[in-house]
Write an enzyme that holds these catalytic residues in place. Structure first.
Site, PDB file in Angstrom:
ATOM      1  N   SER A  21       2.502  10.246  29.986  1.00 55.23           N
ATOM      2  CA  SER A  21       1.822   9.410  28.880  1.00 55.23           C
ATOM      3  C   SER A  21       0.580   8.841  29.716  1.00 55.23           C
ATOM      4  O   SER A  21      -0.429   8.411  28.991  1.00 55.23           O
ATOM      5  CB  SER A  21       2.690   8.126  28.797  1.00 55.23           C
ATOM      6  OG  SER A  21       2.910   7.404  29.622  1.00 55.23           O
ATOM      7  N   SER A  57       5.283  10.630  33.643  1.00 56.38           N
ATOM      8  CA  SER A  57       4.165  10.392  33.023  1.00 56.38           C
ATOM      9  C   SER A  57       2.898  10.145  34.261  1.00 56.38           C
ATOM     10  O   SER A  57       1.760  10.043  33.853  1.00 56.38           O
ATOM     11  CB  SER A  57       4.220   8.914  32.385  1.00 56.38           C
ATOM     12  OG  SER A  57       4.774   9.306  31.308  1.00 56.38           O
ATOM     13  N   LYS A  99      -4.176   1.880  33.529  1.00 53.66           N
ATOM     14  CA  LYS A  99      -3.297   2.321  32.430  1.00 53.66           C
ATOM     15  C   LYS A  99      -3.320   1.048  31.616  1.00 53.66           C
ATOM     16  O   LYS A  99      -2.947   0.067  32.201  1.00 53.66           O
ATOM     17  CB  LYS A  99      -1.986   3.000  32.825  1.00 53.66           C
ATOM     18  CG  LYS A  99      -1.410   3.459  31.790  1.00 53.66           C
ATOM     19  CD  LYS A  99      -0.063   4.064  32.041  1.00 53.66           C
ATOM     20  CE  LYS A  99       0.585   4.818  30.928  1.00 53.66           C
ATOM     21  NZ  LYS A  99       1.740   5.289  31.529  1.00 53.66           N
TER      22      LYS A  99
HETATM   23  N1  GLN Z   1       7.251  11.904  28.706  1.00 57.88           N
HETATM   24  C1  GLN Z   1       8.345  11.328  28.866  1.00 57.88           C
HETATM   25  C2  GLN Z   1       8.614  10.249  27.749  1.00 57.88           C
HETATM   26  O1  GLN Z   1       8.296  10.491  26.887  1.00 57.88           O
HETATM   27  C3  GLN Z   1       7.923  10.413  30.063  1.00 57.88           C
HETATM   28  C4  GLN Z   1       7.103   8.987  29.719  1.00 57.88           C
HETATM   29  C5  GLN Z   1       6.808   8.438  30.972  1.00 57.88           C
HETATM   30  O2  GLN Z   1       7.006   8.615  32.084  1.00 57.88           O
HETATM   31  N2  GLN Z   1       6.409   6.908  30.800  1.00 57.88           N
HETATM   32  O3  GLN Z   1       9.412   9.444  27.750  1.00 57.88           O
END
Ligand code: GLN
Length: 472
Positions: free
Chosen positions: A150, A174, A75
């Site tokens: 994400s 994420s 990532k």
């Molecule tokens: N969707 C969650 C957020 O927007 C989790 C993001 C993540 O785990 N990096 O914060």
């Protein structure tokens, strides 16, 4: 064709000459090009092919590392020396890392091949990969739908066969949520299991790094490589790392907790049925199913978004145009330069979070929001501690719906935040969780199921995942 199910098979086939590593790496490079519309990669390292012959030689001489020849994508929030790292943000456009993150270094030390850096939501803030300066990654099962986020690019790259394995990060879901949307395994380790050194901080007391793969064997193998205490991250824990990959098979019968709070309103009925079907299978296989309660679950999302925005507003203060990254061209004094740089460099969602976070930390509101949320975090953690006195593992849906359409939720942040409803609790409590792809819905979209275990009990997650796979 890839021609193998997991890394162990791949190595055997390389040894016997059935697979050439050069051809294999080329296969992935070609597929990445052919599937460029999926937008999974921010950067592809075509020169990684140069390592293929050297590593193949090592494999044949019995001198290779545990991940020899495994083709891995990372990532784009993880640092790899001399390579770009943007976090999918314009504010880090043209930024080149000057060191390598510990997790990625450990992959390289075991002879993995890093093929590129994957798309994600900007600074890992999002649930759909739509908040990316590179545009959204698309779901390989239906390109009109989101990958989840994400770590959307990481999940889609594995699902579409654009690498063997990938690394993502999970602050509130994420890894697990995009794994569910893309129909693959994704594991979020215990907080502190994997060093965060070289991971761009979003919410430091929540952030974790973990693998995506199509097989439990590969998840286990990569997890055991990247885990462990690291002097460069004082929050990494000195807890023994089991040889996960050698211990995933077991005859053990598990005590499985089903928290009633995770099966209420908002859960798609096809997902509910698919999970109940799995529960029935586990029961007939001799596992004990126990209904449990995690009474503070309804506060998880609010608590998560108060605490993570607070941490993010502090962590993101370092991007101001003076140290590194983007700097606005036209600006007056120093304060103007900061303002212009941040106005131009950050996307909408990141700005929203910085503002929310600054607000919850501001004098007068700190006690009402931040301090209170810290207390609720403790209560949520206590719920899990209590539950794990009577069960080994907790089983829930990973997401309330299957992958939604691109654009469907992007104008409604609250609705987007709700897609993390089943995943944020594990981050608040610091416990590990995994997504298991269990089936597809009537439109061919993947449905995932989540398992959570107590801190440092990833092995139970892997073992039960393997049991579930065998019951298919
Ligand atoms: N969707 C969650 C957020 O927007 C989790 C993001 C993540 O785990 N990096 O914060």
């Amino acid at each position: 064709m890839k021609g193998y199910k997991n890394h162990f098979e791949k190595v055997e086939k390389i040894k016997s000459g059935e697979i050439s590593l050069r051809q294999n790496v080329n296969y992935f490079l070609k597929r990445i090009e052919e599937n460029s519309n999926l937008n999974c990669y921010n950067f592809v390292f075509n020169d990684c092919i140069e390592q293929a012959d050297i590593i193949e030689e090592k494999i044949k001489n019995g001198k290779a590392g545990k991940l020899a020849g495994m083709v891995i994508a990372i990532k784009d929030v993880l640092a790899l020396k001399d390579k770009p790292m943007t976090c999918s943000s314009n504010i880090l456009k043209n930024f080149i890392s000057i060191y390598t993150s510990t997790a990625v270094q450990k992959l390289i030390n075991e002879d993995a091949i890093i093929i590129g850096k994957t798309n994600c939501d900007e600074f890992a803030m999002g649930s759909s990969n739509e908040n990316s300066a590179f545009g959204p990654a698309l779901n390989p099962h239906d390109a009109t739908r989101v990958t989840g986020g994400s770590s959307g690019g990481s999940a889609a790259a594995v699902a579409a066969d654009l690498c063997d394995v990938s690394l993502g990060t999970d602050t509130g879901g994420s890894i697990r949520q995009p794994a569910a949307f893309c129909g693959i395994f994704g594991l979020k380790p215990t907080y502190g299991r994997v060093s965060r050194y070289g991971l761009t901080a979003f919410a430091s007391s929540f952030d974790t790094i973990g693998p995506f793969a199509k097989s439990i064997e590969d998840i286990a193998l990569v997890l055991e490589v990247i885990s462990g205490k690291d002097e460069k991250d004082s929050t990494s824990q000195d807890t023994p790392v089991p040889e996960f990959s050698k211990n995933i098979l077991t005859d053990k019968k598990f005590k499985i907790g089903i928290p009633k709070e995770y099966f209420g309103e908002g859960l798609d009925s096809e997902i509910k049925d698919a999970i109940n079907n799995q529960i029935e299978k586990l029961k007939s296989n001799g596992h004990q199913i126990i209904e449990i309660s995690l009474p503070h679950t309804e506060y998880a999302i609010a608590t998560y978004y108060i605490l993570t925005t607070a941490e993010a507003s502090s962590n993101l203060s370092r991007y101001e145009g003076a140290h590194y990254g983007y700097r606005a061209e036209q600006s007056g004094d120093l304060i103007d330069m900061y303002t212009e740089t941040r106005t131009q460099g950050f996307g909408k969602e990141v700005k929203r979070r910085i503002m929310l976070g600054t607000y919850v930390l501001s004098a007068g509101y700190y006690d009402a929001y931040y301090r209170k949320a810290q207390k609720v975090r403790r209560l949520l953690k206590n719920d899990f501690t209590e539950a794990f006195k009577s069960v080994d593992v907790i089983l829930t849906p990973t997401t309330p719906t299957v992958a939604f359409k691109i654009g469907e939720k992007s104008s409604n942040p609250l609705e987007m935040y709700l897609s993390d409803i089943y995943t944020t609790s594990a981050n608040l409590a610091g416990i590990p969780g995994i997504n298991i792809p269990i089936t597809k819905n009537k439109n061919g979209l993947p449905i995932g199921m989540q398992l959570m275990a107590n801190q440092f009990e990833e092995l139970k997650l892997l073992q039960l995942s393997k049991v579930i796979e065998s019951l298919k």
